[in-house]
Design a protein around this motif. Structure first.
Motif, mmCIF file in Angstrom:
data_model
loop_
_atom_site.group_PDB
_atom_site.id
_atom_site.type_symbol
_atom_site.label_atom_id
_atom_site.label_comp_id
_atom_site.label_asym_id
_atom_site.label_seq_id
_atom_site.Cartn_x
_atom_site.Cartn_y
_atom_site.Cartn_z
ATOM 1 N N GLY A 23 -20.196 -17.280 27.023
ATOM 2 C CA GLY A 23 -20.292 -15.853 26.729
ATOM 3 C C GLY A 23 -20.839 -15.597 25.339
ATOM 4 N N ASN A 24 -20.555 -14.417 24.810
ATOM 5 C CA ASN A 24 -21.124 -14.007 23.518
ATOM 6 C C ASN A 24 -20.695 -14.907 22.363
ATOM 7 O OD1 ASN A 24 -22.553 -11.827 24.550
ATOM 8 N ND2 ASN A 24 -20.825 -10.418 24.326
ATOM 9 N N ALA A 30 -23.845 -21.172 19.006
ATOM 10 C CA ALA A 30 -24.934 -22.095 19.336
ATOM 11 C C ALA A 30 -26.142 -21.922 18.413
ATOM 12 C CB ALA A 30 -25.348 -21.909 20.795
ATOM 13 N N LYS A 31 -26.404 -20.692 17.988
ATOM 14 C CA LYS A 31 -27.566 -20.414 17.139
ATOM 15 C C LYS A 31 -27.518 -21.131 15.797
ATOM 16 C CE LYS A 31 -27.940 -15.708 19.017
ATOM 17 N NZ LYS A 31 -27.756 -14.268 18.683
ATOM 18 N N GLU A 32 -26.333 -21.512 15.361
ATOM 19 C CA GLU A 32 -26.159 -22.022 14.005
ATOM 20 C C GLU A 32 -26.280 -23.539 13.888
ATOM 21 O OE1 GLU A 32 -25.994 -19.773 11.513
ATOM 22 O OE2 GLU A 32 -26.279 -18.393 13.185
ATOM 23 N N LEU A 41 -24.775 -29.469 19.156
ATOM 24 C CA LEU A 41 -24.338 -28.987 20.458
ATOM 25 C C LEU A 41 -24.886 -29.949 21.503
ATOM 26 C CD1 LEU A 41 -23.073 -27.035 22.423
ATOM 27 C CD2 LEU A 41 -25.102 -25.583 22.235
ATOM 28 N N LEU A 42 -23.993 -30.722 22.113
ATOM 29 C CA LEU A 42 -24.408 -31.778 23.039
ATOM 30 C C LEU A 42 -24.244 -31.396 24.490
ATOM 31 C CD1 LEU A 42 -25.289 -34.858 23.145
ATOM 32 C CD2 LEU A 42 -22.852 -35.326 23.521
ATOM 33 N N LYS A 58 -32.889 -23.435 26.027
ATOM 34 C CA LYS A 58 -32.873 -22.956 24.642
ATOM 35 C C LYS A 58 -32.509 -24.065 23.665
ATOM 36 C CE LYS A 58 -32.689 -19.632 21.450
ATOM 37 N NZ LYS A 58 -33.867 -18.835 21.044
ATOM 38 N N TYR A 59 -31.571 -24.947 24.062
ATOM 39 C CA TYR A 59 -31.055 -25.944 23.120
ATOM 40 C C TYR A 59 -31.373 -27.376 23.555
ATOM 41 C CZ TYR A 59 -28.840 -21.788 21.380
ATOM 42 O OH TYR A 59 -28.632 -20.522 20.894
ATOM 43 N N HIS A 60 -32.304 -27.510 24.491
ATOM 44 C CA HIS A 60 -32.848 -28.810 24.894
ATOM 45 C C HIS A 60 -31.741 -29.793 25.297
ATOM 46 C CE1 HIS A 60 -36.516 -27.165 23.232
ATOM 47 N NE2 HIS A 60 -35.927 -27.006 22.059
#
Length: 352
Positions: A23-24, A30-32, A41-42, A58-60
């Motif tokens: 969620g939010n 995750a952006k950081e 982030l794995l 987005k985060y591969h």
């Protein structure tokens, strides 16, 4: 040639994070990660395919680290810490499951809604020497600590009243002559009684935890000196859409407010016998956050000039704690005392 910087890069220990629920809160965290060298982030777990696909792209993320079943993510031995971004009703279950798999935990606030549930979680984490942190991200931001330092300079006996609130319009829809036509959707997490939704548990934790911190500056146990004067709730099917709580704590008036139907300033105001201190945007810290300090002779405005957000500092601090502490019990006992008081006050407000 291998430079010292490159050598240090390869020698840096990376703490791998896994997310349950996308969620939010998970989106904000995750952006950081791209800004922090020792955290990654794995893995993610979500029941919603669209969310899993978004995070993968987005985060591969690799397919073997993406799960549709929450339980499967715990079996990933490469993950050191789990962020639990699930509804409040599921926090206890998945905190304990993470414990069983020897994972550190960051759990979305509040950790739980009653003291018995929290003590069960706390005691088991202490036995395992694992980190358990509550997701009040603003507490990790330097601006928040600047606010506490300013408050700490106030003579306690001069404090008359403290006000704080947190609120967003989660309901949405247009208002006509002050009346909103849109009905509350009780299937949504925020408005669902069985998922422990409502403004108090979702937003009330912010002013509650702030008030606990303020009285702790003066070594005052808020819960031992608390008198509830009044509690007002605007409800829909037993869900509080907004609420105010008026207290007396050791002769100091305290007013807290939460809302899911109104955008509030997310602020703090302290009235003393000779000055007024206001903090705007203390919970969603940004370039618009500032402190004003006013007395009879002067007016001072202090803006937050730090352009990094609270989630950055939250990830960084938690990652460094895991890396640098061989024993987490001392740190845990200090933070658990405050969290325990948070839950006691939050529970009184919620059940009043």
């Amino acid at each position: 040639k291998i430079t010292i910087e490159l050598l240090l890069y390869f020698m840096t220990k990376i703490i791998n994070w896994g997310f349950i629920g996308l969620g939010n809160a998970s989106l904000n965290l995750a952006k950081e990660f791209k800004k922090i060298g020792n955290a990654r982030l794995l893995s993610v777990a979500s029941h919603t395919k669209e969310k899993r696909d978004f995070f993968k792209q987005k985060y591969h993320l690799k397919d073997q680290n993406i799960f549709s079943n929450y339980d499967d993510i715990f079996k990933n031995k490469n993950i050191e810490i789990i962020f639990i971004g699930l509804p409040n009703s599921l926090h206890e279950k998945y905190c304990l499951k993470a414990l069983n798999y020897n994972k550190h935990v960051l759990v979305e606030k509040p950790i739980t809604h009653n003291i018995y549930s929290f003590k069960k979680i706390k005691n088991k984490f202490l036995k395992k020497n694992l980190l358990l942190e509550e997701g009040t991200a603003y507490k990790f931001h330097p601006f928040y600590h600047k606010v506490l330092n300013i408050i700490n300079k106030i003579d306690y006996k001069n404090i008359l009243e403290i006000k704080s609130n947190f609120g967003n319009d989660a309901l949405g829809g247009k208002k006509i002559f002050g009346f909103r036509l849109k009905k509350v959707n009780h299937n949504k997490r925020l408005f669902n009684k069985s998922l422990l939704g409502g403004s108090i548990l979702d937003g009330g934790i912010y002013p509650v935890s702030l008030i606990i911190d303020i009285f702790d500056l003066y070594n005052k146990d808020l819960m031992k000196n608390l008198i509830i004067l009044e509690c007002k709730k605007n409800t829909s099917k037993d869900i509080d859409l907004s609420s105010t709580l008026n207290l007396i704590v050791d002769k100091v008036k305290v007013k807290l407010k939460s809302s899911l139907t109104e955008k509030l300033n997310d602020d703090l105001t302290i009235y003393t016998s000779d000055q007024i201190i206001r903090v705007n945007g203390i919970f969603n810290i940004s370039s618009n956050s500032y402190i004003t300090h006013q007395n009879e002779d002067s007016f001072q405005k202090i803006r937050n000039t730090n352009n990094k957000n609270s989630y950055f500092y939250e990830i960084k601090a938690i990652t460094n704690t895991i890396l640098n502490h061989t024993s987490l019990k001392k740190k845990a006992n200090n933070s658990f005392n405050k969290i325990e008081n948070n839950i006691k006050l939050l529970s009184k407000w919620y059940t009043y």
